[in-house]
Design an enzyme around this catalytic site. Structure first.
Site, PDB file in Angstrom:
ATOM      1  N   SER A  84      48.132  12.721  99.838  1.00 53.33           N
ATOM      2  CA  SER A  84      49.078  12.027 100.713  1.00 53.33           C
ATOM      3  C   SER A  84      48.518  12.037 102.128  1.00 53.33           C
ATOM      4  O   SER A  84      47.695  12.896 102.481  1.00 53.33           O
ATOM      5  CB  SER A  84      50.430  12.739 100.686  1.00 53.33           C
ATOM      6  OG  SER A  84      51.294  12.240 101.687  1.00 53.33           O
TER       7      SER A  84
ATOM      8  N   TYR B 210      55.999  19.851 101.611  1.00 47.62           N
ATOM      9  CA  TYR B 210      55.283  18.801 100.871  1.00 47.62           C
ATOM     10  C   TYR B 210      53.876  18.622 101.439  1.00 47.62           C
ATOM     11  O   TYR B 210      52.891  18.560 100.691  1.00 47.62           O
ATOM     12  CB  TYR B 210      56.064  17.498 100.954  1.00 47.62           C
ATOM     13  CG  TYR B 210      55.349  16.327 100.327  1.00 47.62           C
ATOM     14  CD1 TYR B 210      55.340  16.149  98.948  1.00 47.62           C
ATOM     15  CD2 TYR B 210      54.676  15.384 101.117  1.00 47.62           C
ATOM     16  CE1 TYR B 210      54.681  15.071  98.369  1.00 47.62           C
ATOM     17  CE2 TYR B 210      54.019  14.307 100.544  1.00 47.62           C
ATOM     18  CZ  TYR B 210      54.028  14.152  99.169  1.00 47.62           C
ATOM     19  OH  TYR B 210      53.377  13.088  98.603  1.00 47.62           O
TER      20      TYR B 210
END
Length: 264
Positions: A149, A162
């Protein structure tokens, strides 16, 4: 979904985790379009996985579903038992660690031990141990692509846990690349930004302000599409990418790369 077809991966086998929907489905269909036999992993949504397989077969490709709940040792055992049953030979050429979950964890004040445990179980531990189990099956010259990501680079405060989990995936990528380099196996991370999938499309359509805000944060001025990511994964899986390894490749459309982005 990408419409490009070819034979660059003919004779290759691929495992794509989390391939029943979204980015994973786009990756699976693209690898199959390029000639690979694709194992379509899913956790719970049997119908969605069947749809992915059906789309691949309707386009002339080959695929089979593999069901396993990730985040536990038993789940990984199940994954590789089903994978072995579906492969014509006990060999793998391409591993795409796409499956992820556990939410985003919230801000520093909001994040809980359960959030961190869930995020790291699926995003980190499962990626690590799937890779560990896959390596003996991988042919020399094989490919591993981890879906990361842009969150570790952007450092959004609302996604602290995250972002940490995806940062760990990037470290794993570089470390494993060094270990497997002598076998000619390349290992790379692909780092998407906000991407429009089945899970996010309705939210974006119902909230034009959100879509506009996300688009304004990217240099290319739009929300990402699953094919944007899948096409890069297909390149990394091909022989054209044989000299690329240990990299984190940003596939976010240039998300938050300048203070001017977001102000325009």
């Amino acid at each position: 979904m990408s419409t490009r077809t070819g034979s660059t991966l003919t004779g290759k086998t691929a495992l794509v985790t989390g391939a029943s929907r979204g980015i994973g489905r786009a990756i699976a269909t693209r690898l199959a379009a390029d000639g690979a036999l694709v194992a379509v992993h899913y956790g719970t949504n049997k119908n969605a996985a069947a749809q992915t397989v059906a789309e691949i077969e309707a386009a002339g490709g080959r695929a089979f579903p593999v069901r396993a709940a990730l985040g536990t040792p038993d789940g990984i055992d199940t994954l590789f038992t089903e994978l072995a049953a579906g492969l014509p030979e006990p060999h793998l050429d391409i591993l795409v660690n796409n499956a992820g979950g556990g939410g985003i964890g919230g801000s520093l004040e909001q994040v809980s031990p359960a959030d961190v445990e869930n995020l790291f179980a699926v995003n980190v531990a499962a990626t690590l141990f799937i890779t560990q189990r896959a390596v003996p099956m991988l042919r020399d010259g094989g490919r591993i692509v981890n879906i990361s990501s842009c969150a570790p680079r952007v450092a959004a405060p609302s996604q602290v846990a995250y972002a940490m989990s995806k940062g760990a995936v990037d470290v794993l990528t570089k470390t494993v690349a060094v270990e497997l380099g002598p076998r000619g196996i390349t290992v790379n991370s692909v780092a998407p930004g906000a991407t429009e999938t089945e899970g996010t499309a309705a939210l974006l359509d119902a909230n034009p302000q959100m879509r506009a805000a996300i688009s304004a944060m990217t240099a290319l001025g739009r929300v990402g599409q699953p094919a944007d990511v899948a096409d890069v994964v297909a390149f990394l899986a091909s022989d054209d990418a044989r000299w690329i390894t240990a990299n984190v490749i940003d596939v976010s459309g240039g998300t938050a790369i300048s203070p001017a982005i977001g102000a325009r």
